[in-house]
Motif scaffolding. Structure first.
Motif, short mmCIF file in Angstrom:
data_model
loop_
_atom_site.label_atom_id
_atom_site.label_comp_id
_atom_site.label_asym_id
_atom_site.label_seq_id
_atom_site.Cartn_x
_atom_site.Cartn_y
_atom_site.Cartn_z
N UNK A 47 0.84 -1.19 0.00
CA UNK A 47 0.00 0.00 0.00
C UNK A 47 0.87 1.24 0.00
N UNK A 48 0.60 2.16 -0.95
CA UNK A 48 1.27 3.45 -0.95
C UNK A 48 0.31 4.51 -0.43
N UNK A 74 14.16 9.34 -1.98
CA UNK A 74 13.92 7.90 -2.14
C UNK A 74 12.58 7.50 -1.51
N UNK A 75 11.81 6.75 -2.27
CA UNK A 75 10.52 6.28 -1.77
C UNK A 75 9.34 7.11 -2.24
N UNK A 76 9.60 8.32 -2.74
CA UNK A 76 8.52 9.14 -3.32
C UNK A 76 8.25 8.64 -4.73
N UNK A 77 6.98 8.36 -5.02
CA UNK A 77 6.62 7.76 -6.30
C UNK A 77 6.13 8.76 -7.34
N UNK A 78 5.42 9.79 -6.88
CA UNK A 78 4.88 10.75 -7.85
C UNK A 78 4.38 11.98 -7.12
N UNK A 120 -6.98 22.08 -2.68
CA UNK A 120 -5.92 21.09 -2.96
C UNK A 120 -5.19 21.45 -4.25
N UNK A 121 -3.87 21.55 -4.16
CA UNK A 121 -3.09 21.95 -5.33
C UNK A 121 -2.13 20.87 -5.80
N UNK A 122 -1.89 19.87 -4.96
CA UNK A 122 -0.97 18.80 -5.33
C UNK A 122 -1.18 17.63 -4.38
N UNK A 123 -0.65 16.47 -4.78
CA UNK A 123 -0.63 15.32 -3.89
C UNK A 123 0.66 14.55 -4.11
N UNK A 124 1.33 14.27 -3.02
CA UNK A 124 2.56 13.48 -3.05
C UNK A 124 2.23 12.05 -2.70
N UNK A 125 2.69 11.11 -3.52
CA UNK A 125 2.50 9.68 -3.23
C UNK A 125 3.85 9.07 -2.90
N UNK A 126 3.89 8.36 -1.76
CA UNK A 126 5.14 7.74 -1.32
C UNK A 126 4.84 6.38 -0.72
N UNK A 127 5.92 5.66 -0.39
CA UNK A 127 5.77 4.28 0.06
C UNK A 127 5.28 4.17 1.51
N UNK A 128 5.41 5.23 2.28
CA UNK A 128 4.88 5.24 3.64
C UNK A 128 4.13 6.54 3.88
N UNK A 130 4.38 8.47 6.53
CA UNK A 130 5.29 9.47 7.10
C UNK A 130 6.11 10.14 6.02
N UNK A 131 6.55 9.35 5.03
CA UNK A 131 7.35 9.92 3.95
C UNK A 131 6.50 10.83 3.07
N UNK A 132 5.28 10.41 2.79
CA UNK A 132 4.39 11.24 1.97
C UNK A 132 4.11 12.56 2.66
N UNK A 133 3.87 12.51 3.96
CA UNK A 133 3.59 13.74 4.71
C UNK A 133 4.81 14.65 4.73
N UNK A 134 5.99 14.08 4.94
CA UNK A 134 7.21 14.90 4.95
C UNK A 134 7.45 15.53 3.58
N UNK A 135 7.33 14.72 2.54
CA UNK A 135 7.59 15.24 1.18
C UNK A 135 6.59 16.35 0.84
N UNK A 136 5.34 16.19 1.25
CA UNK A 136 4.35 17.23 1.00
C UNK A 136 4.71 18.51 1.73
N UNK A 137 5.27 18.38 2.92
CA UNK A 137 5.61 19.57 3.71
C UNK A 137 6.77 20.36 3.11
#
Length: 756
Positions: A47-48, A74-78, A120-128, A130-137
């Motif tokens: 699950x991503x 690393x781990x960010x998909x899109x 909503x202007x974007x969405x970051x998809x990641x493998x976890x 926590x990583x998705x939240x950090x990348x979005x920030x």
């Protein structure tokens, strides 16, 4: 005197099941954690996680998104944004989405323009997660900022008539008589402006979607937080060009909706977008602050003028409202009509206006329009009663309507007068002294106030399937929803009663688009709409059972018509001679059938819609205690008397009314989404600062169900209680505060500063 026109049809029902305070069959699963909500389901593979990025500005344009910086982690998909969405999703500005409420909702990630804060202007998809939240920030986005206006009063000069023909909106009633002359000539008159700012539904469960990517073409199992799985499916299949088989929606449990889940929210669009692009299972959940960006009860300003003669009969009634809408939709509510339905005046005038500001489109929220309108009219009626020197209860009875003046139709049933009398007796209204500041409890000023309300009793198209197995167990399926109202239990009761089975042998399933289609859960129409479909499906099974029973050797039911049999205690038997009986399991065993299936449907009766005005009613009596030194208001006692047709389950119905009363207390004393017009943003977008009641705020609440059945409003005599229990509560509190303090407050919430 009350008016009851409806005549019950002949229906074989076991009163030992319907009307009992039966506990919810899903209750143990909910309290033990076994019940799974949209963001809790497991998927078949890894699950991503998607994390949504919200706009910090109210209006403008995105000029640059630094997606590459985030994609290098690393781990960010899109990173999804307007830059890569148009090639994936089909959008057409001229297309009106057939979703509820009707309109053309905001389209996420469609273009660089910003139309409201927290868009909503974007969405970051990641493998976890926590990583998705950090990348979005850390995702950098640059904007050009435009001038904006989020101030309703500042935009009032650009108001316009609400569009006619809008789904769910009734235009204001036509004027009667000469309102201005009657008002001018009357000996007693009041006028005032009544206001409440935006209010948020804020259910406990945040909006989330889990998509199980099944790996068979575009096939997905979509677990969504919604008030209507078929509604979400319709939205997604149209937007993404999917088949129903590719987009199966499941929503078994919903942790509150209150109207926020009527429309598909933007997280489900973004989750499906990501799943289709990445061909992977995805979970997307809004955070609490984002729950403030998806619709709200609109900030509304109302003006009323009332006039009465020397005896307290209304001579003039004018009710107008100005509400906000977004720049891209014309969101409408039925606000002023309730005044004309509730009170009889020979001279009246009504108007409802909209004006555009730079916010997201407001949304339907529990008792939309009626909660707003009842606060104003019921406050003004109290003021009018004082001006005319008539007790507020007597004033309402003097001006009681025995038919709907706005449509010149009789009510299908109306027992509001019984609500008044039974509520007043339970509350002890006759002990009230009328003068403000005349009742005390130590240093506390005591006030008693009352109000009333009405809500549409409507039926929608619904369907259900009943499957009776050879062992005597019955399974009934419908794609309806349960956001906590008790759908599971009341549908089980209807099914069990119709076929005379113990409830333990009946299972009702909901919230899956593979089941027969049902409407969204809203408008207080689920019990009567889906309940009728369930009853009809079970009756069709019963007809098949009777035919099989009559084919048995030496059948005791040969020659008996279906209208002359009854189902009870697991048996099918003749009405005139119950000894002529056959066990349901014996019928199936003799037939060799493993199961019997039948479909049932329900829908509105067009003839009744033309002939009758159909509503639930309530009367609310409130006691408040106000600290004379501090100005704090405590609601110490509430009696809510409700006439809502046949009550299928008094336990869950009472729970619905309790929730409505709590929300009325919240609306009166606490709730306000504070919109900072310099920022164009709700600045208290969290549970800490958007105030709602806690246990310590809620004291004694007494619920009365006035006896009533209405087989014109629905085939099973039900009207619905979800909305009506909330109506009048906020006004009754304001009226009680006036009685306690002598001070009128016409702006909600009624906070300490408004009393000092």
């Amino acid at each position: 005197m009350s008016q009851t026109i409806a005549t019950p049809p002949t229906v074989r029902l076991d009163t030992d099941v319907i009307g009992r305070p039966v506990s919810r069959p899903e209750g143990p699963a909910k309290v033990s954690g076994a019940a799974k909500y949209a963001a809790e389901f497991s998927v078949t593979g890894p699950l991503w996680y998607g994390y949504i990025v919200s706009s910090p500005i109210a209006k403008g344009k995105i000029t640059k998104i630094y997606a590459d910086e985030v994609l290098a982690i690393p781990g960010v998909q899109q990173v999804f944004s307007h830059e890569n969405v148009p090639s994936l999703a089909w959008f057409d500005r001229s297309y009106k989405d057939q979703v509820a409420p009707g309109g053309s909702p905001f389209r996420p990630l469609h273009e660089p323009e910003i139309q409201f804060s927290q868009q909503p202007v974007a969405m970051v998809v990641a493998e976890t997660f926590e990583l998705a939240r950090y990348a979005a920030s850390v995702l950098r986005i640059e904007y050009d900022v435009d001038e904006f206006n989020t101030d309703l009063k500042a935009a009032a000069s650009k108001s316009f008539d609400a569009p006619k023909g809008k789904t769910g909106f009734l235009p204001p009633p036509k004027p009667k008589g000469d309102m201005d002359a009657a008002y001018a000539d009357a000996p007693h008159k009041v006028s005032g402006e009544y206001t409440h700012r935006a209010q948020m539904a804020n259910p406990m469960e945040m909006f989330g979607t889990t998509i199980d990517w099944l790996g068979d073409g575009k096939k997905m199992k979509i677990y969504d937080k919604t008030q209507g799985a078929p509604n979400v499916q319709q939205y997604l299949t149209k937007i993404f060009g999917l088949s129903k088989e590719e987009a199966r929606i499941i929503s078994r449990f919903t942790g509150g909706g209150f109207g926020a889940g009527l429309r598909p929210q933007y997280q489900v669009f973004m989750a499906v977008l990501a799943a289709l692009e990445l061909e992977h299972s995805i979970r997307v959940v809004m955070d609490r602050s984002q729950m403030f960006s998806m619709g709200h009860r609109p900030h509304t300003i109302q003006n009323l003028r009332l006039a009465a003669d020397d005896k307290g009969h209304l001579q003039a009634l004018e009710h107008t409202a100005l509400a906000e809408t977004s720049q891209f939709e014309e969101e409408t509510e039925t606000v002023v009509n309730w005044s004309g339905i509730m009170y009889n005046s020979p001279n009246s005038k009504f108007d409802y206006q909209l004006t555009r500001i730079d916010v997201n489109t407001p949304a339907d929220m529990r008792a939309p329009g009626a909660a707003t309108g009842s606060f104003a009219i019921e406050s003004a009626i109290d003021e009018m009663a004082y001006a005319a020197g008539v007790d507020p209860l007597d004033f309402r009875l003097l001006n009681y309507t025995y038919e709907d003046p706005t449509e010149n139709k009789p009510f299908s049933s109306k027992r509001l007068d019984a609500c008044y009398h039974e509520g007043a007796a339970r509350f002890g209204w006759e002990q009230r002294t009328p003068e403000p500041r005349s009742m005390r409890d130590g240093n506390m000023l005591v006030g008693w106030g009352m109000a009333a309300g009405c809500w549409d009793a409507s039926t929608q198209k619904a369907a259900a399937k009943a499957i009776l197995h050879a062992d005597g167990t019955l399974v009934v399926n419908s794609a309806t929803n349960d956001q906590g109202a008790g759908t599971y239990v009341i549908m089980t009761q209807v099914a069990a009663q119709t076929l005379g089975l113990p409830m333990a042998q009946v299972k009702f399933n909901l919230g899956d688009t593979e089941f027969p289609e049902a409407p969204i859960q809203g408008g207080s129409w689920t019990a009567n709409s889906v309940g009728t479909a369930v009853q009809n499906a079970c009756q069709e099974v019963g007809k098949k059972l009777l035919k099989l029973a009559q084919d048995m050797d030496d059948s005791p039911l040969k020659g008996v018509d279906f209208e002359d049999v009854q189902f009870a205690n697991g048996c099918l038997r003749a009405n005139e001679d119950v000894s002529r009986s056959v066990a349901i399991t014996d019928i199936l065993a003799a037939s060799g059938e493993a199961k019997i299936e039948a479909d049932g449907k329900a829908g509105p009766n067009p003839a009744n819609l033309l002939k009758y005005s159909m509503h639930s009613h309530n009367a609310v009596f409130v006691e408040v205690k106000v600290d004379e030194d501090l100005g704090t208001v405590h609601v110490t006692r509430v009696v809510d008397a409700v006439a809502a047709g046949r009550i299928l389950n008094p336990k869950t119905a009472r729970s619905q009314v309790l929730g409505g009363v709590v929300w009325g207390i919240s609306m009166a004393l606490m709730e306000e989404a504070y919109l900072n017009n310099d920022l164009g943003r709700y600045v208290n977008h969290n549970y800490a600062e958007y105030h709602i009641p806690v246990n310590a705020d809620i004291k004694k609440i007494d619920v009365i169900f006035v006896e009533e059945e209405d087989h014109i409003a629905s085939a099973i005599g039900v009207k619905g209680v979800g909305e009506v229990g909330m109506l009048g509560v906020a006004a009754a509190i304001c009226n009680a505060v006036y009685h306690a303090t002598g001070k009128r407050v016409r702006e909600l919430p009624l906070t300490i500063d408004k009393l000092l």
